[in-house]
Design a protein around this motif. Structure first.
Motif, PDB file in Angstrom:
ATOM      1  N   THR A   1       0.833  -1.211   0.000  1.00 36.26           N
ATOM      2  CA  THR A   1       0.000   0.000   0.000  1.00 36.26           C
ATOM      3  C   THR A   1       0.863   1.254   0.000  1.00 36.26           C
ATOM      4  OG1 THR A   1      -1.775  -1.143   1.159  1.00 36.26           O
ATOM      5  CG2 THR A   1      -1.790   1.273   1.262  1.00 36.26           C
ATOM      6  N   LEU A   2       1.854   1.290   0.891  1.00 37.52           N
ATOM      7  CA  LEU A   2       2.732   2.467   0.954  1.00 37.52           C
ATOM      8  C   LEU A   2       3.502   2.627  -0.352  1.00 37.52           C
ATOM      9  CD1 LEU A   2       3.760   4.864   2.540  1.00 37.52           C
ATOM     10  CD2 LEU A   2       5.414   3.346   3.659  1.00 37.52           C
ATOM     11  N   GLY A   3       3.965   1.523  -0.910  1.00 41.47           N
ATOM     12  CA  GLY A   3       4.667   1.591  -2.194  1.00 41.47           C
ATOM     13  C   GLY A   3       3.792   2.157  -3.302  1.00 41.47           C
ATOM     14  N   ALA A   4       2.539   1.718  -3.343  1.00 38.73           N
ATOM     15  CA  ALA A   4       1.608   2.226  -4.353  1.00 38.73           C
ATOM     16  C   ALA A   4       1.316   3.708  -4.134  1.00 38.73           C
ATOM     17  CB  ALA A   4       0.318   1.411  -4.319  1.00 38.73           C
ATOM     18  N   GLN A   5       1.203   4.124  -2.866  1.00 36.37           N
ATOM     19  CA  GLN A   5       0.974   5.544  -2.574  1.00 36.37           C
ATOM     20  C   GLN A   5       2.169   6.382  -3.025  1.00 36.37           C
ATOM     21  OE1 GLN A   5       0.146   5.375   1.649  1.00 36.37           O
ATOM     22  NE2 GLN A   5      -2.064   5.376   1.299  1.00 36.37           N
ATOM     23  N   ILE A   6       3.372   5.881  -2.805  1.00 36.63           N
ATOM     24  CA  ILE A   6       4.574   6.600  -3.233  1.00 36.63           C
ATOM     25  C   ILE A   6       4.620   6.674  -4.752  1.00 36.63           C
ATOM     26  CG2 ILE A   6       7.107   6.483  -3.304  1.00 36.63           C
ATOM     27  CD1 ILE A   6       6.910   5.275  -0.407  1.00 36.63           C
ATOM     28  N   ALA A   7       4.319   5.566  -5.434  1.00 37.54           N
ATOM     29  CA  ALA A   7       4.326   5.562  -6.902  1.00 37.54           C
ATOM     30  C   ALA A   7       3.300   6.545  -7.457  1.00 37.54           C
ATOM     31  CB  ALA A   7       4.047   4.146  -7.414  1.00 37.54           C
ATOM     32  N   THR A   8       2.118   6.556  -6.860  1.00 41.59           N
ATOM     33  CA  THR A   8       1.066   7.472  -7.303  1.00 41.59           C
ATOM     34  C   THR A   8       1.496   8.921  -7.111  1.00 41.59           C
ATOM     35  OG1 THR A   8      -0.647   5.851  -6.756  1.00 41.59           O
ATOM     36  CG2 THR A   8      -1.343   8.155  -6.934  1.00 41.59           C
TER      37      THR A   8
END
Length: 110
Positions: free
Chosen positions: A17-24
């Protein structure tokens, strides 16, 4: 030989989740992975691991990427983090410094 570690499903969900938030956030800022890597002092491959949610990535590096991209941490605004840390340390000060194993109760009922 490298030891492998299996992570709990919740841990994998959190890192993902955190990785996806950073990518976004990175993409919304219009930055390439190489640009983010340069800002946090890592390689683009590390940014790729962060964004994929690889749980073995150093927590400081992941949090640095989140802060640089403006991803809110712990559900609060970045400016509130010091006061959250202070409150948490105050709670910690009320708890015992050491945690000991409970003494096994001996049954003397023969």
């Amino acid at each position: 030989m490298k030891r492998t570690h299996s992570y709990l499903p919740t841990t994998l969900a959190a890192t993902g989740t955190l990785g996806a938030q950073i990518a976004t956030a990175r993409r919304e800022l219009g930055w390439t992975a190489a640009q983010l890597a340069g800002r946090i002092g890592v390689t683009p491959a590390v940014v790729a691991r962060i964004e994929k949610g690889a749980p073995g990535t150093a927590i400081g590096t992941v949090l640095e990427a989140a802060v640089v991209c403006g991803v809110p941490l712990f559900g609060v605004d970045t400016a509130e983090l010091p006061s959250v840390a202070d409150r948490t340390r105050a709670t910690l000060a009320l708890l015992p410094q050491r945690v000991r194993r409970p003494i096994a109760e001996i049954s003397d009922d023969f």
